[in-house]
Design a protein around this motif. Sequence first.
Motif, short mmCIF file in Angstrom:
data_model
loop_
_atom_site.label_atom_id
_atom_site.label_comp_id
_atom_site.label_asym_id
_atom_site.label_seq_id
_atom_site.Cartn_x
_atom_site.Cartn_y
_atom_site.Cartn_z
N ALA A 68 0.52 -0.78 0.16
CA ALA A 68 0.38 0.43 0.13
C ALA A 68 1.23 1.47 0.07
N ILE A 69 2.48 1.18 0.10
CA ILE A 69 2.98 2.60 0.96
C ILE A 69 3.67 2.89 -0.82
N SER A 70 4.06 1.59 -0.91
CA SER A 70 4.68 1.52 -2.25
C SER A 70 3.96 2.25 -3.46
N ARG A 71 2.94 1.44 -3.46
CA ARG A 71 1.85 2.49 -4.57
C ARG A 71 1.18 3.62 -4.24
N ASN A 72 1.21 4.24 -2.87
CA ASN A 72 0.95 5.67 -2.08
C ASN A 72 2.41 6.37 -3.06
N VAL A 73 3.40 6.46 -2.99
CA VAL A 73 4.94 6.58 -3.51
C VAL A 73 4.49 6.83 -4.87
N VAL A 75 2.04 6.62 -6.75
CA VAL A 75 1.10 7.71 -7.45
C VAL A 75 1.72 8.89 -7.05
N ALA A 76 2.18 9.51 -6.10
CA ALA A 76 2.51 10.83 -5.50
C ALA A 76 3.07 11.11 -6.78
N SER A 79 1.81 11.54 -10.23
CA SER A 79 1.00 12.68 -9.65
C SER A 79 2.22 14.27 -10.37
#
Length: 104
Positions: A68-73, A75-76, A79
């Motif tokens: 989940a953290i990897s996905r968030n990083v 995506v950020a 972006s």
Amino acid sequence: MSEQTLERIESTLQELVVTVRDTNERVEKLDERVEALDRAVRENSERIEAETKRWDERFFQLARDNNAISRNVIVAAASVIIFGSVLRAVPDILEALALLSAAR
């Protein structure tokens, strides 16, 4: 057979009876100890199995959290790259809009 021989045989038999009784008592005690050790081994095996399951669950939860953290990083970062490109183009767009409105 003489009476002395019979007495020796009787004495030896009595000693053997005592020895057999003592041996039986020791065997019973050893059986009890073996049963207690078997119970302890079973209990320890159950505890180890339960702890292993808990650690497996912790590991898998950590893996899920890391994903989940990897996905968030990711995506950020994507972006930032996309919006950075858009924001770089904003001054040019504003300048073009200014020229259009001045030309009217």
